[in-house]
Design an enzyme around this catalytic site. Structure first.
Site, mmCIF file in Angstrom:
data_model
loop_
_atom_site.group_PDB
_atom_site.id
_atom_site.type_symbol
_atom_site.label_atom_id
_atom_site.label_comp_id
_atom_site.label_asym_id
_atom_site.label_seq_id
_atom_site.Cartn_x
_atom_site.Cartn_y
_atom_site.Cartn_z
ATOM 1 N N GLU A 65 4.441 -2.327 -13.867
ATOM 2 C CA GLU A 65 5.436 -3.770 -14.142
ATOM 3 C C GLU A 65 7.090 -1.890 -14.331
ATOM 4 O O GLU A 65 7.782 -1.929 -15.135
ATOM 5 C CB GLU A 65 5.551 -4.385 -15.773
ATOM 6 C CG GLU A 65 5.462 -5.197 -16.083
ATOM 7 C CD GLU A 65 5.878 -7.047 -15.072
ATOM 8 O OE1 GLU A 65 6.195 -6.407 -14.379
ATOM 9 O OE2 GLU A 65 4.468 -7.397 -14.224
ATOM 10 N N SER B 7 6.628 1.698 -6.797
ATOM 11 C CA SER B 7 7.842 2.068 -7.515
ATOM 12 C C SER B 7 9.054 2.235 -6.982
ATOM 13 O O SER B 7 10.302 1.254 -6.446
ATOM 14 C CB SER B 7 8.962 3.490 -7.712
ATOM 15 O OG SER B 7 7.002 4.229 -8.795
ATOM 16 N N GLY C 212 -18.415 10.144 -31.391
ATOM 17 C CA GLY C 212 -19.724 9.978 -30.546
ATOM 18 C C GLY C 212 -19.162 8.097 -30.252
ATOM 19 O O GLY C 212 -19.852 8.345 -28.985
ATOM 20 N N PRO D 212 0.792 -0.898 0.072
ATOM 21 C CA PRO D 212 0.005 -0.500 -0.251
ATOM 22 C C PRO D 212 0.920 1.415 -0.454
ATOM 23 O O PRO D 212 0.517 2.359 -0.349
ATOM 24 C CB PRO D 212 -0.542 -0.033 2.050
ATOM 25 C CG PRO D 212 -0.476 -1.350 1.700
ATOM 26 C CD PRO D 212 0.437 -2.276 1.476
ATOM 27 N N ARG E 29 9.263 -7.118 -18.411
ATOM 28 C CA ARG E 29 8.350 -5.402 -19.154
ATOM 29 C C ARG E 29 8.311 -6.011 -20.745
ATOM 30 O O ARG E 29 8.003 -5.462 -21.701
ATOM 31 C CB ARG E 29 9.461 -4.749 -18.704
ATOM 32 C CG ARG E 29 9.349 -4.042 -17.490
ATOM 33 C CD ARG E 29 10.318 -2.774 -16.962
ATOM 34 N NE ARG E 29 10.305 -2.476 -15.186
ATOM 35 C CZ ARG E 29 11.530 -2.333 -14.891
ATOM 36 N NH1 ARG E 29 12.325 -2.210 -15.333
ATOM 37 N NH2 ARG E 29 11.055 -1.989 -13.413
HETATM 38 C C1 LIG Z 1 -3.792 -2.594 -12.413
HETATM 39 C C2 LIG Z 1 -2.339 -2.880 -11.871
HETATM 40 C C3 LIG Z 1 -2.079 -4.070 -11.441
HETATM 41 C C4 LIG Z 1 -0.799 -4.612 -11.188
HETATM 42 N N1 LIG Z 1 -0.107 -5.819 -10.701
HETATM 43 C C5 LIG Z 1 0.966 -5.908 -9.626
HETATM 44 C C6 LIG Z 1 1.272 -6.937 -9.498
HETATM 45 O O1 LIG Z 1 1.039 -8.143 -10.063
HETATM 46 N N2 LIG Z 1 2.603 -7.617 -8.409
HETATM 47 C C7 LIG Z 1 3.094 -6.201 -7.762
HETATM 48 O O2 LIG Z 1 4.178 -6.310 -7.117
HETATM 49 N N3 LIG Z 1 2.309 -5.605 -7.967
HETATM 50 C C8 LIG Z 1 1.359 -4.613 -9.391
HETATM 51 N N4 LIG Z 1 1.358 -2.974 -9.730
HETATM 52 C C9 LIG Z 1 1.332 -2.231 -9.156
HETATM 53 C C10 LIG Z 1 2.193 -1.576 -10.127
HETATM 54 O O3 LIG Z 1 3.439 -2.842 -10.465
HETATM 55 C C11 LIG Z 1 2.859 -0.499 -9.074
HETATM 56 O O4 LIG Z 1 1.682 0.558 -9.273
HETATM 57 C C12 LIG Z 1 3.596 0.560 -10.448
HETATM 58 O O5 LIG Z 1 5.270 0.256 -9.611
HETATM 59 C C13 LIG Z 1 3.675 2.151 -9.619
HETATM 60 O O6 LIG Z 1 4.005 1.861 -7.692
HETATM 61 P P1 LIG Z 1 3.399 3.330 -7.522
HETATM 62 O O7 LIG Z 1 1.936 2.948 -7.501
HETATM 63 O O8 LIG Z 1 3.240 3.022 -5.360
HETATM 64 O O9 LIG Z 1 3.005 4.237 -7.531
HETATM 65 P P2 LIG Z 1 4.481 5.525 -7.140
HETATM 66 O O10 LIG Z 1 5.654 4.798 -6.697
HETATM 67 O O11 LIG Z 1 3.696 5.881 -5.844
HETATM 68 O O12 LIG Z 1 4.332 6.201 -8.112
HETATM 69 C C14 LIG Z 1 3.349 7.646 -7.938
HETATM 70 C C15 LIG Z 1 3.736 8.623 -8.974
HETATM 71 O O13 LIG Z 1 5.734 9.222 -8.877
HETATM 72 C C16 LIG Z 1 6.343 9.152 -9.867
HETATM 73 N N5 LIG Z 1 7.962 8.547 -9.050
HETATM 74 C C17 LIG Z 1 7.904 7.911 -8.068
HETATM 75 N N6 LIG Z 1 9.634 7.364 -7.830
HETATM 76 C C18 LIG Z 1 9.971 7.904 -8.819
HETATM 77 C C19 LIG Z 1 11.367 8.861 -9.438
HETATM 78 N N7 LIG Z 1 11.914 8.395 -8.522
HETATM 79 N N8 LIG Z 1 11.798 9.487 -10.338
HETATM 80 C C20 LIG Z 1 10.634 9.987 -11.396
HETATM 81 N N9 LIG Z 1 8.788 9.842 -10.926
HETATM 82 C C21 LIG Z 1 8.851 8.942 -9.446
HETATM 83 C C22 LIG Z 1 5.260 7.330 -10.534
HETATM 84 O O14 LIG Z 1 6.643 7.438 -11.993
HETATM 85 C C23 LIG Z 1 4.164 8.056 -10.786
HETATM 86 O O15 LIG Z 1 3.457 8.642 -11.689
HETATM 87 C C24 LIG Z 1 -0.014 -3.511 -10.558
HETATM 88 C C25 LIG Z 1 -0.616 -2.409 -10.243
HETATM 89 C C26 LIG Z 1 -2.315 -2.070 -10.847
HETATM 90 C C27 LIG Z 1 -3.151 -0.353 -11.369
#
Ligand SMILES: Cc1cc2nc3c(=O)[nH]c(=O)nc-3n(C[C@H](O)[C@H](O)[C@H](O)COP(=O)(O)OP(=O)(O)OC[C@H]3O[C@@H](n4cnc5c(N)ncnc54)[C@H](O)[C@@H]3O)c2cc1C
Length: 399
Positions: free
Chosen positions: A377, A136, A354, A132, A257
């Site tokens: 990913e 990233s 539309g 949660p 990826r």
């Molecule tokens: C439908 C769905 C399925 C998924 N399935 C899986 C799965 O099977 N297993 C799993 O482990 N995860 C899964 N994920 C999670 C997904 O990998 C993460 O949502 C993704 O890695 C981004 O992490 P976050 O949502 O915490 O965003 P954050 O890391 O909080 O990022 C928020 C924003 O900040 C930017 N940001 C963050 N750090 C930096 C940086 N250093 N430099 C520049 N910009 C930055 C990001 O690009 C983004 O725009 C899934 C997500 C979704 C939506």
């Protein structure tokens, strides 16, 4: 057959397999995808069909009961499947990453135990890094495994966003472990968690609360995973030794990826097909809209993007197949294919006028699905970070 996304240098076997998958997509997926997606219904009949075709074991070596195909073959199949419905490619993607990780990093016992059943689809994999509080920034994970005096491990914490979290019965999960080494990355371990498929308490101390309600990418389940005193052993550590989890997961993500790039290619091709078809039917100002140069140019731009993303994706897959590290190419392919996919879908949506906004038209579904590829990913910005850093290493000034 489409002139776009042709791949040079395929063997007869690869060509046959991809043709088979394309026919399956045209006959079994496209006709039902939008209806199932609108109902958020799990595509069980499609999954059963894919099991029969051996799709779940595509890259698992023959000695473990799979088809022993290359990453390229796999990616080209994923491209076809995603053209039919992106959620179906999501069902196999995490399974494929986990099978790849077991194959590359597992002990011989783990390979013997998991791979033959993964090849048939009896065991289905989910992949869990995100929490949660972080996605990233993998180093910030909090879920922790602690070793007790009896030699067993206890896991506590909460994971988020598991694609196939409910339907899978095996989860490769990244947790913190205290190895005594002064490096956050070497204090992470991948555990293989056996569980029942479904929701609620699916193994001792392992709860899948329910499905996350998403804007698109429906049909496939995405869940949280809660560990509350889950007891496990050394035998469930991927590779048998703690402290290697981060590197194992990054290896899995690298092939993942290419897979996401392939999905972007498939969705983009479908969006192009829908756009070019609609443009030849709809009339405005006394002619088909395809005869307005603005629409024709839009289609041309879309096709160039479809083709460029495919070429980049194929290059990244071939690089990995040759045994070389492909982090740069995989990052570029994922970044380009997901951005182009988004743009091509948007263009096709605009061509539909539309009607693109109506649930009766397939482009409406694609419009809600494409954004997921910009996030999963590793977000687009994270790809740019990887690409940029890697290139600065390669082009470092010699002082
Ligand atoms: C439908 C769905 C399925 C998924 N399935 C899986 C799965 O099977 N297993 C799993 O482990 N995860 C899964 N994920 C999670 C997904 O990998 C993460 O949502 C993704 O890695 C981004 O992490 P976050 O949502 O915490 O965003 P954050 O890391 O909080 O990022 C928020 C924003 O900040 C930017 N940001 C963050 N750090 C930096 C940086 N250093 N430099 C520049 N910009 C930055 C990001 O690009 C983004 O725009 C899934 C997500 C979704 C939506």
């Amino acid at each position: 057959m489409s002139r776009l996304q042709q791949t040079d240098g395929l063997t007869e076997e690869q060509t046959e397999l991809i043709k088979l998958v394309r026919e399956f997509v045209d006959e079994q997926i496209i006709p039902v995808a939008t209806e199932l997606e609108h109902k958020d219904e799990y595509p069980q009949a499609i999954v059963d069909g894919m099991k029969e075709m051996g799709i779940f074991g595509l890259m698992i070596p023959e000695e473990y009961g799979g088809l022993g195909e290359s990453l390229l073959t796999y990616a080209l199949c994923v491209e076809e499947i995603a053209r039919g419905w992106m959620s179906v490619s999501g069902i196999i993607n995490t399974h494929f990453i986990v099978a790849y990780m077991v194959l590359q990093h597992g002990t011989e016992e783990q390979k013997q135990h998991y791979l033959p059943k993964m090849a048939t689809g009896e065991i289905r994999g989910a992949f869990s890094m995100s929490e949660p509080g972080c996605g990233s920034d993998v180093s910030a994970i909090k879920t922790k495994a602690v070793k007790g005096d009896d030699g067993g491990w206890t896991i506590n914490g909460q994971k988020m966003w598991l694609t196939n979290g409910g339907s899978a019965n095996l989860v490769a999960v990244l947790v913190k472990t205290d190895t005594g080494v002064d490096s956050v990355y070497r204090n992470m371990t991948t555990f293989l968690i056996d569980k029942e498929s479904g929701f609620g308490e699916t193994a001792q101390g392992v709860t899948v609360p329910g499905k996350i309600d998403k804007m698109g990418y429906k049909g496939v389940d995405t869940t949280e995973l809660v560990f509350d005193g889950h007891r496990t052993t050394d035998a469930q550590i991927l590779g048998g030794e703690p402290g290697k989890g981060f590197y194992q997961m990054m290896d899995g993500v690298e092939v993942g990826r290419v897979n996401v790039a392939a999905r972007g290619c498939g969705v983009a091709r479908r969006a192009f097909e829908l756009g070019v078809s609609y443009a030849q039917q709809r009339e405005t100002f006394g002619k088909k809209i395809v005869d307005h140069q603005a629409v024709l140019f839009r289609l041309a731009d879309m096709a160039v993007k479809v083709e460029a993303a495919h070429e980049m994706m194929v290059k990244a897959a071939r690089k990995k197949d040759s045994g070389e590290r492909n982090d740069l190419e995989a990052g570029m392919a994922k970044y380009l294919a997901s951005e182009y996919c988004s743009q091509v879908v948007e263009d096709s949506f605009r061509i539909h006028g539309g009607y693109g906004y109506s649930k009766e038209y397939e482009i409406e579904r694609l419009y809600r699905e494409a954004p997921m590829l910009l996030i999963g990913e590793g977000t687009a910005d994270i790809q740019r970070m990887i690409i940029g850093r890697r290139l600065v290493e390669d082009y470092k000034l010699k002082s």
